[in-house]
Structure formats: C-alpha cells, structure tokens
Design an enzyme around this catalytic site. Structure first.
Site, mmCIF file in Angstrom:
data_model
loop_
_atom_site.group_PDB
_atom_site.id
_atom_site.type_symbol
_atom_site.label_atom_id
_atom_site.label_comp_id
_atom_site.label_asym_id
_atom_site.label_seq_id
_atom_site.Cartn_x
_atom_site.Cartn_y
_atom_site.Cartn_z
ATOM 1 N N ASP A 183 -50.668 -13.348 24.567
ATOM 2 C CA ASP A 183 -49.397 -13.744 25.183
ATOM 3 C C ASP A 183 -49.608 -15.053 25.952
ATOM 4 O O ASP A 183 -50.722 -15.361 26.365
ATOM 5 C CB ASP A 183 -48.930 -12.678 26.183
ATOM 6 C CG ASP A 183 -48.218 -11.513 25.504
ATOM 7 O OD1 ASP A 183 -47.884 -11.615 24.316
ATOM 8 O OD2 ASP A 183 -48.003 -10.493 26.190
ATOM 9 N N ARG B 35 -46.974 -17.347 17.378
ATOM 10 C CA ARG B 35 -45.673 -16.785 17.757
ATOM 11 C C ARG B 35 -44.929 -17.849 18.568
ATOM 12 O O ARG B 35 -45.409 -18.291 19.616
ATOM 13 C CB ARG B 35 -45.888 -15.541 18.610
ATOM 14 C CG ARG B 35 -44.601 -15.011 19.248
ATOM 15 C CD ARG B 35 -44.889 -13.976 20.324
ATOM 16 N NE ARG B 35 -45.541 -12.808 19.785
ATOM 17 C CZ ARG B 35 -46.217 -11.936 20.542
ATOM 18 N NH1 ARG B 35 -46.339 -12.107 21.843
ATOM 19 N NH2 ARG B 35 -46.788 -10.875 19.992
HETATM 20 P P1 FDA Z 1 -31.943 -16.454 24.422
HETATM 21 O O1 FDA Z 1 -32.510 -16.112 25.759
HETATM 22 O O2 FDA Z 1 -31.190 -17.711 24.271
HETATM 23 O O3 FDA Z 1 -31.065 -15.229 23.953
HETATM 24 C C1 FDA Z 1 -30.326 -15.222 22.755
HETATM 25 C C2 FDA Z 1 -29.589 -13.910 22.639
HETATM 26 O O4 FDA Z 1 -30.527 -12.850 22.497
HETATM 27 C C3 FDA Z 1 -28.766 -13.525 23.862
HETATM 28 O O5 FDA Z 1 -27.495 -14.105 23.824
HETATM 29 C C4 FDA Z 1 -28.743 -12.016 23.758
HETATM 30 O O6 FDA Z 1 -27.804 -11.606 22.783
HETATM 31 C C5 FDA Z 1 -30.115 -11.701 23.241
HETATM 32 N N1 FDA Z 1 -31.079 -11.483 24.343
HETATM 33 C C6 FDA Z 1 -32.057 -12.323 24.746
HETATM 34 N N2 FDA Z 1 -32.768 -11.788 25.771
HETATM 35 C C7 FDA Z 1 -32.193 -10.600 26.016
HETATM 36 C C8 FDA Z 1 -32.486 -9.558 26.952
HETATM 37 N N3 FDA Z 1 -33.484 -9.648 27.848
HETATM 38 N N4 FDA Z 1 -31.707 -8.453 26.930
HETATM 39 C C9 FDA Z 1 -30.689 -8.325 26.046
HETATM 40 N N5 FDA Z 1 -30.372 -9.284 25.121
HETATM 41 C C10 FDA Z 1 -31.114 -10.386 25.108
HETATM 42 N N6 FDA Z 1 -42.238 -15.372 26.579
HETATM 43 C C11 FDA Z 1 -43.307 -15.965 27.142
HETATM 44 O O7 FDA Z 1 -43.138 -16.820 28.018
HETATM 45 N N7 FDA Z 1 -44.563 -15.620 26.747
HETATM 46 C C12 FDA Z 1 -44.792 -14.710 25.767
HETATM 47 O O8 FDA Z 1 -45.954 -14.447 25.430
HETATM 48 C C13 FDA Z 1 -43.674 -14.102 25.142
HETATM 49 N N8 FDA Z 1 -43.826 -13.173 24.155
HETATM 50 C C14 FDA Z 1 -42.715 -12.754 23.450
HETATM 51 C C15 FDA Z 1 -42.877 -11.945 22.331
HETATM 52 C C16 FDA Z 1 -41.777 -11.605 21.563
HETATM 53 C C17 FDA Z 1 -41.973 -10.777 20.335
HETATM 54 C C18 FDA Z 1 -40.479 -12.052 21.946
HETATM 55 C C19 FDA Z 1 -39.278 -11.724 21.106
HETATM 56 C C20 FDA Z 1 -40.313 -12.791 23.084
HETATM 57 C C21 FDA Z 1 -41.417 -13.143 23.852
HETATM 58 N N9 FDA Z 1 -41.273 -13.888 25.012
HETATM 59 C C22 FDA Z 1 -42.388 -14.451 25.589
HETATM 60 C C23 FDA Z 1 -39.933 -14.017 25.661
HETATM 61 C C24 FDA Z 1 -39.212 -15.268 25.238
HETATM 62 O O9 FDA Z 1 -39.853 -16.405 25.740
HETATM 63 C C25 FDA Z 1 -37.754 -15.282 25.706
HETATM 64 O O10 FDA Z 1 -37.724 -15.234 27.096
HETATM 65 C C26 FDA Z 1 -36.907 -14.144 25.178
HETATM 66 O O11 FDA Z 1 -37.240 -13.854 23.848
HETATM 67 C C27 FDA Z 1 -35.410 -14.523 25.220
HETATM 68 O O12 FDA Z 1 -35.180 -15.675 24.453
HETATM 69 P P2 FDA Z 1 -34.393 -15.678 23.055
HETATM 70 O O13 FDA Z 1 -35.167 -16.507 22.106
HETATM 71 O O14 FDA Z 1 -34.128 -14.308 22.603
HETATM 72 O O15 FDA Z 1 -33.081 -16.506 23.312
#
Ligand code: FDA
Length: 309
Positions: free
Chosen positions: A135, A185
């Site tokens: 991570d 990732r």
């Molecule tokens: P964005 O935040 O723009 O969200 C897009 C849409 O997704 C929202 O409108 C909503 O519908 C849905 N959504 C997003 N977050 C949600 C929540 N918490 N609850 C409900 N719905 C939600 N970060 C990091 O800094 N270090 C890491 O090692 C990791 N590892 C990691 C692994 C995996 C498998 C994932 C999917 C994510 C991470 N992250 C992470 C977290 C990542 O950086 C980020 O904060 C979240 O994925 C939210 O960003 P989105 O890309 O989903 O887009």
C-alpha cells in the site's frame, strides 16, 4: 470541504478514543471492514470468491511505533495466509501491506526492519501461491516505499506497488514502473497532502489519473485499476481495447463495501475484479479515510449514531 478535517481527525488520538468508544460505531464500520478476526477475513474471502471476485486482504494497522507490534503484524499475515490456504482460497489471492504497520516509521532502523518484515510476508505468500502489494501511505513515505519495493522485487518480482494519481510525481513513477512484470495499482490517493506535492482540485486529480492510466496500459506491466469512479472505469475499459489488452494482463480493483453491484458487473464481463478486504481491530484510520471520501458516508455514520445511541 469536510475532507481535510476528517483526514486530520484520522490522525488524532483524541478523536480516535472518542469515536472508538461509541458503541454504535461498530455496526457502521462493518460496512467497510470484514471483522476483527482471521476467520472473518476468510469468511468474506470465501463469499467473494464464490461470486467470481478476487481478493486482496489487508490486516489493518498503520504508523506502528513499537517493534513488537510490527512482528505481531507479520505473524497475523502468516496466520491469515495459512488459513486461506487451508480453505483452498490462497492461490491467486493477494495481501496488501502497509509498510508503516511493519516498522517503517520506527525511529531506529525503521526501513531496514520494514524490509525484513515485508520479506517474511512475501515468503509466506509465495508458499501458498499468493502475491503481495505494498500500500502507499502519505507522500513522506513514497521514496522509502518504492526503495523497499525495488529490493523486494529482486527476490519476489511479483510484489506490487501502489501509485497515487494526486501526487505530481506519479506520472514519472508510472513510466519507471511500467516495465515487464511490474504490478502497479493506480488509485487517486487518500491522504491529506500539501499543494506543492499534490493536485488539490478533483478535476486535476482525475486528469492525472487518466494520464497515468494511459502510461500503464501502454506499458509492459500489469496495471491494476483501483477506482470506484464510473468515468475512470469507462476510460480504463476503452484503453484496454485501444492497447489490445486482454483479460489476465490487467485488473480492476475496488474496496470492500463500495459499489458491490459494479464489482459483480465487471467480474461478470470476464474482467478480473479484485476486492480489497480490510480486517482487524485497527480500523480507525482506514474508516476515517472512507468517511472523508464521501460526505454521504458521514451522514450515514451520524444517522447510525443518532438512531442507535
Ligand atoms: P472518487 O473519490 O472520485 O469517487 C468516485 C465515486 O466512487 C464516488 O462518487 C462514489 O460513488 C464512489 N466512492 C468513492 N469512495 C467512496 C466511499 N468511501 N464510500 C462510498 N462510495 C465511494 N489510497 C491510498 O492513498 N493508498 C493506497 O494504498 C490505496 N489503496 C487502495 C486500494 C484499492 C483497491 C482501492 C479501490 C483504493 C485504494 N486507495 C488507496 C484509496 C483511493 O486512493 C481513493 O481514496 C478511493 O478509491 C476513492 O477514490 P475513487 O477513485 O473511487 O474516486
């Protein structure tokens, strides 16, 4: 607007003891966390696997300031990998490891201890046919984490990295890590970062995500598209076609409890969809970052407190 205070609260020990002691919190946390024990992780791993999803299990914990605690975390990963293997769930599984949970932030020899501990987890994973992904935490740890990644990859070339599109440096890191066999990732990034190192505006973060995705998809590595954002997923699906990638040379990833129907839709389209499943008692920081990502989660949490409390 609420993102910064919630991310600041994620690092506050006073807020932590306040929130952890509210009895109703547990049921809300359960939406994002599989449970406390190894058995909970294995149960959720089984359920997801039966639905055609892959898993990456995360034993919760971060910012360890105690070497004994770091060793305990390593033992927890080993026990979890053995338990997965006993259930026939380890082959093709992944575990996500925060280096700060295995010693990176210890004041003396932190990096060295984290490398040795991560190495032990890699050995345990290799024995059962699983992989490890490191991570990525806040930007002060990026160089150290990528340095440890390079050293681990000498013996375990399948160890994956996480790159965060909100960091200005990440396009270059994507170029550096887009070679043969490199598992990366790509996520947007979940920490509170200062303007000089990170894009602050959501549109700029999204644009950076697309640029980084393009580099990884056009490269020779194994891109892992970690997002719940429908626009980013649609762009990734188009890039998969444009770069003539096929199922098995890339994957999609989402967090446990977020957009579960979409997780199943992607798996049903014969794409690899891996769900990141956290478990354990140290859920506070992880949970607060999930609240910060989406104001609706905070409302849900507060409503839970009012109705149950
Ligand atoms: P964005 O935040 O723009 O969200 C897009 C849409 O997704 C929202 O409108 C909503 O519908 C849905 N959504 C997003 N977050 C949600 C929540 N918490 N609850 C409900 N719905 C939600 N970060 C990091 O800094 N270090 C890491 O090692 C990791 N590892 C990691 C692994 C995996 C498998 C994932 C999917 C994510 C991470 N992250 C992470 C977290 C990542 O950086 C980020 O904060 C979240 O994925 C939210 O960003 P989105 O890309 O989903 O887009």
């Amino acid at each position: 607007m609420l993102r910064s205070p919630l991310l600041a609260a994620a690092r506050s020990s006073r807020m932590r003891s306040l929130i952890e002691t509210v009895p109703a919190t547990r049921s809300v946390v359960g939406r994002f966390v599989a449970g406390s024990a190894t058995e909970d992780a294995v149960r959720v791993a089984r359920e997801l696997t039966e639905d055609g999803l892959r898993i990456s299990l995360d034993h919760l914990g971060e910012d360890t300031t105690d070497a004994k605690q770091a060793e305990t975390t390593v033992l927890a990963y080993s026990a979890m990998l053995s338990a997965l293997a006993a259930e026939g769930l380890a082959e093709g599984a992944d575990v996500s490891v925060k280096l700060s949970a295995v010693g990176q932030s210890l004041p003396v020899d932190g990096e060295k201890i984290a490398l040795e501990n991560a190495r032990k987890i890699c050995v345990a994973a290799a024995e059962v046919g699983a992989t490890v992904t490191l991570d990525m935490e806040d930007h002060t740890t990026t160089d150290s984490t990528l340095g440890i990644l390079r050293q681990l990859r000498v013996d375990f070339p399948w160890v994956g990295a996480v790159l965060q599109a909100y960091l200005r440096r990440t396009e270059q890191d994507c170029h550096d890590l887009s070679g043969e066999g490199s598992r990366v990732r790509l996520c947007k990034g979940a920490y509170s970062e200062p303007e000089p190192v990170a894009f602050q505006d959501k549109t700029d973060v999204d644009k950076s995500y697309v640029r980084c995705l393009k580099i990884l998809m056009e490269g020779k590595g194994y891109p892992m598209v970690a997002t719940h954002d429908p626009r980013m997923i649609a762009i990734a699906e188009r890039l998969v076609m444009d770069t003539e990638r096929v199922p098995g040379d890339h994957e999609f990833q989402m967090l446990y409890g977020i957009r579960p129907e979409e997780q199943r839709r992607i798996a049903g389209a014969r794409q690899t969809m891996r769900v990141y499943v956290p478990y354990g008692d140290e859920w506070y920081g992880y949970f607060m970052r999930r609240l910060a990502e989406r104001p609706a989660n905070l409302t849900f949490f507060l409503r839970g407190l009012v109705t149950k409390g």
